[in-house]
Design a protein around this motif. Structure first.
Motif, PDB file in Angstrom:
ATOM      1  N   ALA A   1       0.756  -1.290  -0.066  1.00 29.31           N
ATOM      2  CA  ALA A   1       0.136   0.070  -0.184  1.00 29.31           C
ATOM      3  C   ALA A   1       0.976   1.359  -0.050  1.00 29.31           C
ATOM      4  O   ALA A   1       0.507   2.333  -0.446  1.00 29.31           O
ATOM      5  N   ALA A   2       2.018   1.168   0.628  1.00 30.44           N
ATOM      6  CA  ALA A   2       2.702   2.450   0.673  1.00 30.44           C
ATOM      7  C   ALA A   2       3.831   2.616  -0.423  1.00 30.44           C
ATOM      8  O   ALA A   2       3.892   3.871  -0.766  1.00 30.44           O
TER       9      ALA A   2
ATOM     10  N   LEU B   1      12.430   2.035  -3.195  1.00 28.59           N
ATOM     11  CA  LEU B   1      12.695   0.629  -2.435  1.00 28.59           C
ATOM     12  C   LEU B   1      11.458  -0.167  -1.986  1.00 28.59           C
ATOM     13  O   LEU B   1      11.682  -1.241  -2.228  1.00 28.59           O
ATOM     14  N   ALA B   2      10.805   0.605  -1.505  1.00 34.51           N
ATOM     15  CA  ALA B   2       9.480  -0.204  -0.956  1.00 34.51           C
ATOM     16  C   ALA B   2       8.708  -0.782  -1.904  1.00 34.51           C
ATOM     17  O   ALA B   2       8.146  -1.951  -1.909  1.00 34.51           O
ATOM     18  N   ASN B   3       8.596   0.084  -3.219  1.00 29.49           N
ATOM     19  CA  ASN B   3       7.773  -0.669  -4.323  1.00 29.49           C
ATOM     20  C   ASN B   3       8.731  -1.794  -4.753  1.00 29.49           C
ATOM     21  O   ASN B   3       8.055  -2.789  -5.160  1.00 29.49           O
ATOM     22  N   ILE B   4       9.838  -1.677  -4.964  1.00 32.04           N
ATOM     23  CA  ILE B   4      10.564  -2.705  -5.656  1.00 32.04           C
ATOM     24  C   ILE B   4      10.458  -4.181  -4.606  1.00 32.04           C
ATOM     25  O   ILE B   4      10.127  -5.300  -4.868  1.00 32.04           O
TER      26      ILE B   4
ATOM     27  N   ARG C   1       6.152   9.484 -11.663  1.00 37.66           N
ATOM     28  CA  ARG C   1       5.748  10.093 -10.421  1.00 37.66           C
ATOM     29  C   ARG C   1       7.270  10.183  -9.865  1.00 37.66           C
ATOM     30  O   ARG C   1       8.194   9.508 -10.235  1.00 37.66           O
ATOM     31  N   VAL C   2       7.412  11.259  -8.903  1.00 36.00           N
ATOM     32  CA  VAL C   2       8.636  11.602  -8.118  1.00 36.00           C
ATOM     33  C   VAL C   2       8.431  11.326  -6.787  1.00 36.00           C
ATOM     34  O   VAL C   2       7.167  11.496  -5.937  1.00 36.00           O
ATOM     35  N   VAL C   3       9.364  10.257  -6.255  1.00 42.70           N
ATOM     36  CA  VAL C   3       9.258   9.600  -4.977  1.00 42.70           C
ATOM     37  C   VAL C   3      10.592   9.745  -3.989  1.00 42.70           C
ATOM     38  O   VAL C   3      11.549   9.651  -4.925  1.00 42.70           O
TER      39      VAL C   3
ATOM     40  N   ALA D   1      -8.083  -6.830  -6.246  1.00 50.03           N
ATOM     41  CA  ALA D   1      -7.989  -5.395  -5.560  1.00 50.03           C
ATOM     42  C   ALA D   1      -6.966  -5.027  -4.835  1.00 50.03           C
ATOM     43  O   ALA D   1      -6.617  -3.816  -4.594  1.00 50.03           O
ATOM     44  N   GLY D   2      -6.327  -5.914  -4.203  1.00 48.49           N
ATOM     45  CA  GLY D   2      -5.277  -5.783  -3.418  1.00 48.49           C
ATOM     46  C   GLY D   2      -5.480  -4.737  -2.065  1.00 48.49           C
ATOM     47  O   GLY D   2      -6.636  -4.837  -1.709  1.00 48.49           O
ATOM     48  N   THR D   3      -4.691  -3.598  -1.964  1.00 45.38           N
ATOM     49  CA  THR D   3      -5.055  -2.678  -0.881  1.00 45.38           C
ATOM     50  C   THR D   3      -6.091  -1.874  -1.358  1.00 45.38           C
ATOM     51  O   THR D   3      -6.176  -0.763  -0.615  1.00 45.38           O
ATOM     52  N   GLY D   4      -6.451  -1.757  -2.657  1.00 44.31           N
ATOM     53  CA  GLY D   4      -7.491  -0.814  -3.186  1.00 44.31           C
ATOM     54  C   GLY D   4      -7.018   0.342  -3.908  1.00 44.31           C
ATOM     55  O   GLY D   4      -7.485   1.436  -3.980  1.00 44.31           O
TER      56      GLY D   4
END
Length: 253
Positions: free
Chosen positions: A18-19, A202-205, A194-196, A50-53
Motif C-alpha cells: 500500500a505504501a 525501494l518499498a515498491n521494489i 511520479r517523483v518519490v 483489488a489488493g489494498t485498493g
C-alpha cells in the motif's frame, strides 16, 4: 516457486504494498470510458485482485459504484482500512463471487496474470451485463530510460528470472495471452511518471512477488546495495519513476 505461491506472497507485505506501489494515470480511465461507450460515473464495477485498493479508489473517485474482489486476507484487511465505505468480498477471477449479469465493468489492475484464462474469461462473461467491458492493465517498465532498464536487469538477475526486453509482447500476442481473442479488444499504452523518495522507490521494489518469495536476508542485502547505488546517482534522495501502462479493454456482445 509456483505462480500460486507468488500470487499469495503479497499477504506478507500488505502495508508495504500500500505504501510503495504506484497509482495509475487519468488517461487510462478516459480510454476505458471511450472504448466501452459508458461513463464510469454510475457504472457498476468489480475490481478483481483489488489488493489494498489502489485502483478501486480511483474508480470510486470517477463516480463508479465499485466492489473489490480480493483472495488474500491481509490485503483485504488493508483494503478495508483504506476504503471503509467500499464493499469487498473474498474471491478471485477464476470463480467470481458475483451474480450473473451484475456488472457493467470488471477491472484487473496488475492481477490478470494470476488467473487461468480458460476459467477467468468465461467468469467475466457470466458476470458482465450485455455490452459490458473487461479492462486489464499493468504498470510496465520504461526500458528506454537507461537507469530503469539497468535496474530491471539487476532485479531479474537477483531473483533468478529472465529479464524482459520490452514491456509486453506485440498486440496479437498480448490479446492471445490475455485469453480475449473472441471479444472486441483494444489496446493502449499510456506513459506517465511520479517523483518519490528513494525509500518509497525501494518499498515498491520490495513489494514485488519475485522479491517476496526470497529469504528476508536475501531481500535486505539487495535493497541495501541498491540504496547505496541509487544515492550515488540521485544525491537528492528522490527519483522520477517512469511507467508505461499497458491496457487491454474488451467488450462483450
Amino acid at each position: 516457486m509456483t505462480a500460486d505461491s507468488r500470487a499469495h506472497s503479497f499477504n506478507v507485505a500488505a502495508d508495504q504494498y500500500a505504501a510503495g506501489r504506484p497509482s495509475y494515470p487519468p488517461a487510462l480511465f478516459d480510454f476505458i470510458e471511450q472504448f466501452s461507450g459508458r461513463p464510469l460515473a454510475g457504472s457498476r464495477v468489480a475490481d478483481v485482485g483489488a489488493g489494498t485498493g489502489i485502483a478501486t479508489a480511483l474508480l470510486r473517485e470517477r463516480g463508479a459504484d465499485v466492489i473489490g474482489v480480493e483472495p488474500g486476507g491481509a490485503m483485504a484487511a488493508r483494503f478495508r482500512a483504506m476504503l471503509p465505505d467500499v464493499p469487498i468480498v473474498r474471491g478471485d477471477g477464476n470463480a467470481l463471487p458475483l451474480a450473473d449479469a451484475s456488472q457493467d465493468l470488471i477491472t484487473y489492475a496488475q492481477s490478470w496474470q494470476w488467473t487461468d484464462t480458460a476459467r477467468s474469461v468465461p467468469e467475466a462473461l457470466r458476470v458482465l451485463l450485455p455490452g459490458g467491458a473487461l479492462a486489464i492493465w499493468w504498470n510496465t517498465t520504461a526500458f528506454d530510460v537507461p537507469w530503469i532498464r539497468e535496474q530491471h536487469q539487476r532485479i531479474a538477475h537477483h531473483c533468478g528470472v529472465k529479464p524482459a526486453s520490452r514491456a509486453r509482447p506485440d498486440d496479437s500476442n498480448a490479446i492471445r495471452l490475455a485469453g480475449l481473442s473472441g471479444l472486441r479488444v483494444a489496446r493502449r499504452r499510456v506513459r506517465w511518471s511520479r517523483v518519490v523518495s528513494l525509500d518509497k522507490h525501494l518499498a515498491n521494489i520490495g513489494s514485488r512477488s519475485a522479491f517476496l518469495v526470497l529469504a528476508e536476508d536475501d531481500r535486505s542485502a539487495f535493497l541495501h546495495e541498491e540504496l547505496r547505488r541509487l544515492r550515488e546517482m540521485f544525491p537528492g534522495e528522490v527519483v522520477e519513476e517512469t511507467y508505461v501502462v499497458d491496457l487491454l479493454v474488451a467488450t462483450r456482445p
